[in-house]
Scaffold this motif. Structure first.
Motif, PDB file in Angstrom:
ATOM      1  N   LEU A  32      15.662  -3.818 -20.457  1.00  0.00           N
ATOM      2  CA  LEU A  32      14.932  -2.553 -20.598  1.00  0.00           C
ATOM      3  C   LEU A  32      15.848  -1.373 -20.914  1.00  0.00           C
ATOM      4  O   LEU A  32      15.488  -0.475 -21.679  1.00  0.00           O
ATOM      5  CB  LEU A  32      14.164  -2.288 -19.291  1.00  0.00           C
ATOM      6  CG  LEU A  32      13.000  -1.297 -19.317  1.00  0.00           C
ATOM      7  CD1 LEU A  32      11.962  -1.679 -20.353  1.00  0.00           C
ATOM      8  CD2 LEU A  32      12.360  -1.243 -17.939  1.00  0.00           C
ATOM      9  N   TRP A 116       9.327   5.051 -25.763  1.00  0.00           N
ATOM     10  CA  TRP A 116       8.860   3.830 -25.106  1.00  0.00           C
ATOM     11  C   TRP A 116       8.128   2.997 -26.159  1.00  0.00           C
ATOM     12  O   TRP A 116       6.917   3.117 -26.335  1.00  0.00           O
ATOM     13  CB  TRP A 116       7.952   4.164 -23.919  1.00  0.00           C
ATOM     14  CG  TRP A 116       8.747   4.604 -22.724  1.00  0.00           C
ATOM     15  CD1 TRP A 116       9.152   5.873 -22.431  1.00  0.00           C
ATOM     16  CD2 TRP A 116       9.263   3.762 -21.695  1.00  0.00           C
ATOM     17  NE1 TRP A 116       9.895   5.882 -21.281  1.00  0.00           N
ATOM     18  CE2 TRP A 116       9.971   4.606 -20.795  1.00  0.00           C
ATOM     19  CE3 TRP A 116       9.197   2.397 -21.426  1.00  0.00           C
ATOM     20  CZ2 TRP A 116      10.616   4.096 -19.662  1.00  0.00           C
ATOM     21  CZ3 TRP A 116       9.833   1.908 -20.290  1.00  0.00           C
ATOM     22  CH2 TRP A 116      10.526   2.746 -19.429  1.00  0.00           C
ATOM     23  N   ALA A 120       9.842  -2.222 -25.222  1.00  0.00           N
ATOM     24  CA  ALA A 120      10.117  -1.689 -23.882  1.00  0.00           C
ATOM     25  C   ALA A 120       8.885  -1.811 -22.979  1.00  0.00           C
ATOM     26  O   ALA A 120       9.000  -2.171 -21.804  1.00  0.00           O
ATOM     27  CB  ALA A 120      10.572  -0.234 -23.976  1.00  0.00           C
TER      28      ALA A 120
END
Length: 377
Positions: A32, A116, A120
């Motif tokens: 991440l 994002w 992700a």
């Protein structure tokens, strides 16, 4: 992974606060956190103080936020090391000074991203609910050693490791053999009950060399009847036996290659990825103009809307270059938008390691593109 707080927009900026609860959560965090993100956590730093006696070193606990430059995952020590420049003003560390944050189990951290993206978001979803994507449970065994794995979309989670000393069958120690084996099986049974949820898992495979799997299966069924373990009794048909060369993780490949296992899990994500890789190699040998690999060839195939199935390793989504990383995220999104499928292989899977050896990216095409070979890779 425990998600404490989130505040972000899909495709936009924002932050999340998380706490890794198990060692596997650190692998999710490694996937991440990318260069360019910022991470805030409590850390300990050695500082020098001027005293009447001279300079004195002291360890101080403080909160730092760093702009990520590199991320290193220590699988053996279950530690994530994040290196970057400090961007949070405090009395001990100057703005712009380098620092390495160590993220361990039960240590909260805040992750800030400018974008994002779909990759992700997918990793975050899996991190916070790994069991939701765990289609297959595998108990890999040999006498005295067992591992319980949950295999999902792109993560093989080690849920338990059981080790026990089993005396030899021959000689004076034979009297304690059965007792030690039953004690070992009892520990494996407890791990099985704790980690295998048939409301989520399609099937459970018990695999071993020799007859250990058969002995444990018989023990499992007898105990299920004796203790009235409904979870096992009602799902007896979803528990299958298979051969494996050992009780270690690398033998998962034996299990996933077994036709009867593949038939049971043919609709699961793990099986789809194994099958996609097999289909790619079959296509490469039978119709080479309908298979390609390497970033340039795959990119051209996508521009011509020719990709039916994209195979890509998660390593490429962790590229230190933000533009390169975004290019692969956009490629996967583009293939899916055009009706194709994108399989993201974990380099922690045997199949992901195979794909990584082949540049980490490959595709099965809708139609032949014989001129791809003329393009330099």
């Amino acid at each position: 992974m425990k998600l404490v707080h989130k505040n972000f927009q899909a495709g936009g900026p924002g932050r999340v606060k998380m706490v890794p609860e198990e060692s596997d959560d650190l692998w999710h965090a490694y996937n991440l956190i990318a260069p360019g993100d910022s991470v805030m956590a409590v850390t300990v730093r050695k500082v020098l103080r001027e005293t009447s006696a001279g300079r004195d070193a002291e360890r101080v606990k403080l909160k730092l936020e760093i702009k990520v430059e590199s991320v290193d995952y220590d699988n053996e020590g279950s530690v994530l090391r994040i290196r970057g420049k400090n961007i949070l003003e405090n009395e001990y560390v100057k703005i712009g000074a380098f620092h390495t944050l160590e993220i361990e189990q039960h240590r909260p951290f805040v992750l800030q991203k400018d974008i994002w993206d779909s990759w992700a978001l997918d990793v975050l979803r899996q991190a916070c609910d790994p069991a939701a994507s765990a289609d297959l449970a595998v108990v890999l065994m040999q006498e005295g050693l067992a591992h319980v794995f949950l295999i999902g979309k792109s993560v093989t989670a080690t849920r338990a490791r059981i080790e026990s000393s089993i005396p030899r069958k021959h000689g004076p120690a034979i009297a304690g053999y059965e007792k030690a084996l039953n004690r070992f099986f009892e520990h494996v049974l407890q791990a099985f009950l704790k980690h295998v949820d048939f409301k989520v898992v399609r099937c459970a495979v018990i695999a071993s060399p020799g007859f250990t799997k058969d002995q444990f299966y018989n023990y499992l069924m007898l105990e299920a009847e004796r203790q009235q373990l409904r979870n096992i009794i009602e799902n007896k048909s979803h528990i299958i036996l298979s051969h494996a060369t050992s009780g270690y993780k690398h033998s998962l490949k034996d299990v996933l290659d077994a036709p009867h296992v593949m038939n049971m899990i043919k609709d699961t994500k793990a099986a789809q990825e194994v099958r996609a890789l097999k289909d790619f190699f079959n296509m490469l040998s039978s119709e080479p103009d309908r298979a390609c690999y390497g970033p340039k060839h795959v990119e051209v195939a996508n521009e011509r809307m020719a990709i039916q199935t994209l195979l890509i390793t998660d390593d490429l989504f962790r590229n230190s270059n933000t533009e390169t990383r975004q290019k692969y995220v956009n490629l996967a999104d583009s293939v899916k938008a055009l009706g194709g499928s994108a399989h993201i292989f974990s380099t922690m899977h045997a199949s992901g390691e195979q794909l990584a050896q082949l540049t980490g990216i490959a595709a099965i095409l809708r139609f032949p593109l014989p001129d791809l070979d003329d393009i330099e890779m």
